[in-house]
Design an enzyme around this catalytic site. Structure first.
Site, mmCIF file in Angstrom:
data_model
loop_
_atom_site.group_PDB
_atom_site.id
_atom_site.type_symbol
_atom_site.label_atom_id
_atom_site.label_comp_id
_atom_site.label_asym_id
_atom_site.label_seq_id
_atom_site.Cartn_x
_atom_site.Cartn_y
_atom_site.Cartn_z
ATOM 1 N N GLN A 1 -27.798 -19.522 -3.186
ATOM 2 C CA GLN A 1 -26.734 -18.550 -3.380
ATOM 3 C C GLN A 1 -26.372 -18.469 -4.866
ATOM 4 O O GLN A 1 -25.792 -19.407 -5.409
ATOM 5 C CB GLN A 1 -25.517 -18.997 -2.556
ATOM 6 C CG GLN A 1 -24.291 -18.138 -2.689
ATOM 7 C CD GLN A 1 -23.070 -18.821 -2.090
ATOM 8 O OE1 GLN A 1 -23.002 -20.041 -1.993
ATOM 9 N NE2 GLN A 1 -22.085 -18.038 -1.700
ATOM 10 N N SER B 1 -21.666 -18.163 -8.198
ATOM 11 C CA SER B 1 -20.789 -18.717 -9.238
ATOM 12 C C SER B 1 -21.429 -18.682 -10.620
ATOM 13 O O SER B 1 -22.646 -18.836 -10.759
ATOM 14 C CB SER B 1 -20.437 -20.164 -8.922
ATOM 15 O OG SER B 1 -19.871 -20.263 -7.648
ATOM 16 N N SER C 1 -26.684 -24.730 -5.402
ATOM 17 C CA SER C 1 -27.313 -25.730 -4.525
ATOM 18 C C SER C 1 -28.688 -25.231 -4.109
ATOM 19 O O SER C 1 -28.873 -24.034 -3.862
ATOM 20 C CB SER C 1 -26.470 -25.958 -3.271
ATOM 21 O OG SER C 1 -25.146 -26.244 -3.635
ATOM 22 N N GLU D 1 -19.938 -18.036 5.516
ATOM 23 C CA GLU D 1 -20.093 -19.371 4.943
ATOM 24 C C GLU D 1 -18.998 -20.292 5.443
ATOM 25 O O GLU D 1 -19.240 -21.418 5.835
ATOM 26 C CB GLU D 1 -20.025 -19.288 3.413
ATOM 27 C CG GLU D 1 -19.965 -20.659 2.738
ATOM 28 C CD GLU D 1 -19.971 -20.587 1.211
ATOM 29 O OE1 GLU D 1 -19.480 -19.586 0.666
ATOM 30 O OE2 GLU D 1 -20.467 -21.532 0.589
ATOM 31 N N GLU E 1 -7.463 -24.456 -2.522
ATOM 32 C CA GLU E 1 -6.312 -23.700 -3.029
ATOM 33 C C GLU E 1 -6.515 -22.207 -2.769
ATOM 34 O O GLU E 1 -5.625 -21.508 -2.265
ATOM 35 C CB GLU E 1 -6.115 -23.933 -4.534
ATOM 36 C CG GLU E 1 -5.595 -25.315 -4.911
ATOM 37 C CD GLU E 1 -6.639 -26.415 -4.750
ATOM 38 O OE1 GLU E 1 -7.845 -26.116 -4.898
ATOM 39 O OE2 GLU E 1 -6.269 -27.560 -4.464
#
Ligand SMILES: Cc1cc2nc3c(=O)[nH]c(=O)nc-3n(C[C@H](O)[C@H](O)[C@H](O)COP(=O)(O)OP(=O)(O)OC[C@H]3O[C@@H](n4cnc5c(N)ncnc54)[C@H](O)[C@@H]3O)c2cc1C
Lengths: 386, 392
Positions: free
Chosen positions: B111, B114, B146, B229, B362
């Site tokens: 993926q 990020s 990852s 996910e 968060e």
């Protein structure tokens, strides 16, 4: 180590069925009309008068007194799932009615005896029929904090009748007491009329569930069953009670969460809606997550009581351990996040807080349930683990 | 299809391909072609168009007779994220090209979302994809990726229009990780190993057929991936006392010296929390069976992270001598994460990532507060500003 049944994927439905939802709607509508928070608060001032007519409507008009009584014995023949749904609503409204003590705990104990050969079936059926019709209110004579594996014999059977005391007993405004007693001939379960006992009402932290000290001084009693079936019946009642009390706690917690969210979406400080501050949003998100966890545990407990009794002891211990704590936390958050108004007698938050704290102790504290659970799944404090 | 008919189908598969005498890869191909890979997928794509939770029925039957476990299960990104997104937004060609080898584990996925400058604020990604004729040319840097070192394909979020506000200028692609210009470098984690990577993309060319969803719709497509996910991360513990709690329970039962009256309640508290998580997941899945994943997946993921972290910390405390040691700091590049085969120190350290990967706890709490509870949104300074004008 073999972990008890139910250790595969969850097959029981944890989602509300249409039938349960229709039960919910009927109860909710009646409570909205007849059980406003002001009325409930009046119970703490000793101004009674709400609970009797409210209970009559729930018990007789909606037939909830006989919800768990099989049809052949004059009831609705429903199960723990429906009882749980009803209790979510009663918990949400903190309704001061003896549904849990009479229509669930005492009733389940007697229903258990319908299949016990040793039991006096006339006594069982007469009592169930009277309870199901709303004509009489029952309660099990035990301290309200007794957990499903706790000591159940506080009364002795003497030659001149039953003697002993239980305190504090919930639902002590009942007309008929179901009394477990130990005597020379072993264990027995008895029916005792209110007129034959001495009832001393207590000042309770949660006045919406009246408590009392009940004394028996040689009270005349009608025998229901003798022998091991007596204790089994009592434990069935307690286990069912603890399992669906979890639903009451979920209903109460949900009310606290919803009420707090709706207050904080209108309350403004610092020129902003208070519910927009992230510290508040995250606290409420955590509370929501905890309530959803409690809901799943409570529904699973009710589902096993209804359809997979072998797994019920584990499921009930899990639900009782978690739901009690979540309800207290929700009620505490509700008070805190309302600010000053949350501290007032006028605001209904305190009714939930008091009920939540009392409920957490009722039928066994979370610590007691976890200790019991450890024994069931082979994780014990010392000695041999299975 | 009833549960009985489904079980009959499983029995048929087991009859035709007896697991004891069938090669695992042959068995899995047959399982896929019988529609028993993921029953909620359509027929012809490994499924039967059934409710999602019926897969449990299939898996339980297969486990019971010791059939080989699907290897793709170890690589969650493909099955958990890429597949549902391809199913929802892919063309028929894309679906039939990618889904089968993905499920079979023959092609691993990663993926590429990020970036150094875009983590929680994923819509701020700066990797550019520029159209050149029938192709796209990609330049940028991704991070924390990852499995990039073993991946054949990636799901990629890139900026195709910097002139519009951030959410509107994104597109979503399937990137061939073997294309020229893709460079993968290991990033060492607190566990010692390098499960994730930095990925540098320099003039990488992709055909327009690699696009998933419309140009400019990348945010919508990415959100489908993210909610899948969170369900994948949060929702698949089917058995009681499985996962991290199994280690604590095992330690307690087999090592009398760790037992103590005081710590017993804390062990049982975690045991209860693990069971509550399992039941909440089961309830969520039963509800999802009637629709697509919702925002409750975010709630499950927060619950999971809290649980994994508190259990793994307790495991260290239970066995203090073991807690002082670590199994292996060697920099390896594992193909997948396996909490249970490593030591307690690894479990504790790796669990710290559970509240960061796939959206931090968060950020997820904010999502739950807004989307589930309806509380007001956060202040947004960059909402209506063209992406290229946002200070960074
Ligand atoms: C083990 C692991 C594996 C990963 N694998 C992948 C992968 O395969 N592919 C991929 O694309 N990404 C992957 N990630 C990246 C992951 O998704 C990001 O790390 C994550 O989204 C956080 O972004 P960030 O690291 O930039 O932190 P930041 O966004 O910079 O956050 C820093 C801190 O600020 C907090 N914060 C940020 N914004 C807010 C806000 N609005 N309100 C309150 N708090 C806020 C965060 O919660 C965090 O605590 C992986 C991460 C880990 C740890």
């Amino acid at each position: 180590m073999k972990i008890p049944v139910g250790s595969g994927p969850v097959r029981l439905s944890l989602v509300e069925s249409e039938d349960e939802e229709s039960v919910r709607t009927v109860v909710r509508t009646l409570l909205a009309d007849r059980c406003a928070s002001d009325d409930v608060a009046a119970a703490s001032d000793g101004r009674h008068g709400l609970s009797a007519p409210l209970w009559r409507s729930l018990a007789v008009d909606l037939g909830l007194a006989g919800l768990l009584v099989p049809e052949e014995a004059g009831g609705a023949g429903a199960g723990a799932r429906e009882a749980g749904t009803v209790l979510e609503e009663l918990g949400s409204a903190v309704a001061p009615v003896p549904f849990l003590t009479s229509a669930v705990i005492a009733t389940s104990a007697l229903v258990h005896l319908m299949s016990a050969e040793s039991a006096d079936q006339h006594a069982v059926r007469d009592t169930l029929a009277a309870a199901a019709s709303g004509g009489s209110v029952l309660t099990l004579l035990l301290p309200w904090s007794t957990d499903p594996s706790g000591p159940v014999f506080t009364v002795r059977e003497e030659p001149d009748g039953l003697r002993g005391e239980a305190t504090p007993v919930a639902g002590a405004d009942a007309g008929t007491f179901l009394v477990p007693a130990l005597g020379a001939d072993g264990a027995g379960l008895w029916l005792v009329d209110r007129a034959a006992v001495q009832v001393t009402p207590a000042v309770a932290l949660d006045m919406t569930r009246p408590l009392a000290t009940v004394r028996l001084d040689g009270a005349p009693a009608r025998l229901v069953v003798r022998g091991p079936a007596a204790e089994e019946a009592v434990r069935t009642g307690l286990l069912t009670g603890a399992g669906v009390l979890a639903s009451e706690q979920v209903g109460l917690a949900q009310w606290c969460l919803a009420e707090t969210v709706s207050y904080l979406t209108v309350r403004r400080q610092f020129g902003r809606v208070v519910g927009g501050f992230q510290a508040i949003k995250h606290r409420l998100a955590d509370l929501h997550i905890a309530v959803e966890g409690a809901r799943a545990a409570a529904r699973y407990a009710a589902a096993t009581l209804a359809d997979e009794p072998d797994d019920a002891p584990v499921a009930v211990a899990v639900a009782a351990s978690v739901c009690g704590e979540v309800a207290v936390r929700a009620a505490e958050e509700c008070v805190q996040l309302h600010g000053g108004i949350g501290m007032t007698w006028e605001h209904p938050a305190h009714l939930r807080l008091k009920r939540a704290v009392a409920d957490q102790v009722a039928l066994g504290t979370p610590v007691r349930h976890r200790a019991r659970l450890g024994g069931l799944v082979g994780i014990v404090p010392d000695g041999e683990c299975r | 299809m009833t549960v009985d008919k489904l079980c009959a189908r499983v029995a048929e598969l087991l009859r035709t391909y007896p697991p004891a005498t069938t090669d695992a890869s042959v068995f899995h191909r047959a399982q896929f072609d019988a529609g028993l890979a993921w029953v909620h997928f359509p027929e012809g794509l490994g499924g039967l168009g059934l409710a999602r939770d019926l897969q449990d029925v299939v898996d339980t039957e297969l486990r019971a007779v010791g059939a080989p476990v699907n290897p793709a299960g170890h690589v969650g990104i493909g099955v958990g994220m890429a597949a549902p997104t391809i199913l929802a937004f892919g063309t028929p060609e894309q679906r039939s090209r990618y889904l089968r080898p993905l499920w079979l584990g023959e092609e691993v996925w990663c993926q590429l979302f990020s970036e150094p400058g875009a983590g929680s604020d994923l819509a701020a990604v700066a990797t550019r994809a520029v159209r050149e004729g029938g192709h796209w040319v990609v330049n940028g840097q991704k991070v924390w990726t990852s499995s990039a070192h073993v991946a054949r394909f990636a799901i990629l979020l890139a900026r195709t229009d910097p002139e519009v506000p951030k959410h509107r200028g994104l597109s979503y692609f399937i990137l061939d990780m073997s294309a020229p210009g893709v460079e993968v470098r290991p990033l060492r984690q607190i566990t010692g190993e390098a499960e994730f990577n930095e990925v540098f993309l320099t003039d990488v060319r992709m055909p327009d057929t690699a696009r998933l969803g419309a140009v400019g719709d990348g945010w919508k497509v990415a959100n489908a991936t993210l909610s899948s996910e969170r369900v994948a991360i949060g929702g698949d513990q089917a058995r009681r006392e499985s996962g991290m709690i199994s280690k604590v329970a095992e330690l307690w039962r087999e090592h009398p010296e760790v037992r103590g009256a005081a710590v017993h309640d804390r062990v049982m508290e975690r045991w209860v929390a693990a069971e509550v998580f399992r039941l909440t997941g089961a309830r969520l899945r039963q509800r999802l069976a009637t629709g697509a994943p919702g925002f409750e997946g975010a709630a499950m993921k927060v619950m999971f992270a809290d649980l994994a972290q508190s259990i793994s910390l307790l495991e260290l405390e239970l066995d203090p001598d073991a807690a002082l040691l670590y199994d292996d700091w060697a920099l390896v590049r594992p193909a997948s994460v396996d909490f249970l085969s490593r030591g307690p120190g690894y479990r504790y350290l790796r669990a710290k990532g559970n509240s960061i990967e796939g959206g931090t706890s968060e950020v997820l709490r904010t999502i739950v507060a807004e989307r589930v509870l309806g509380l007001p949104g956060e202040a947004r300074v960059d909402k209506d500003v063209p992406w290229k004008k946002v200070p960074r």
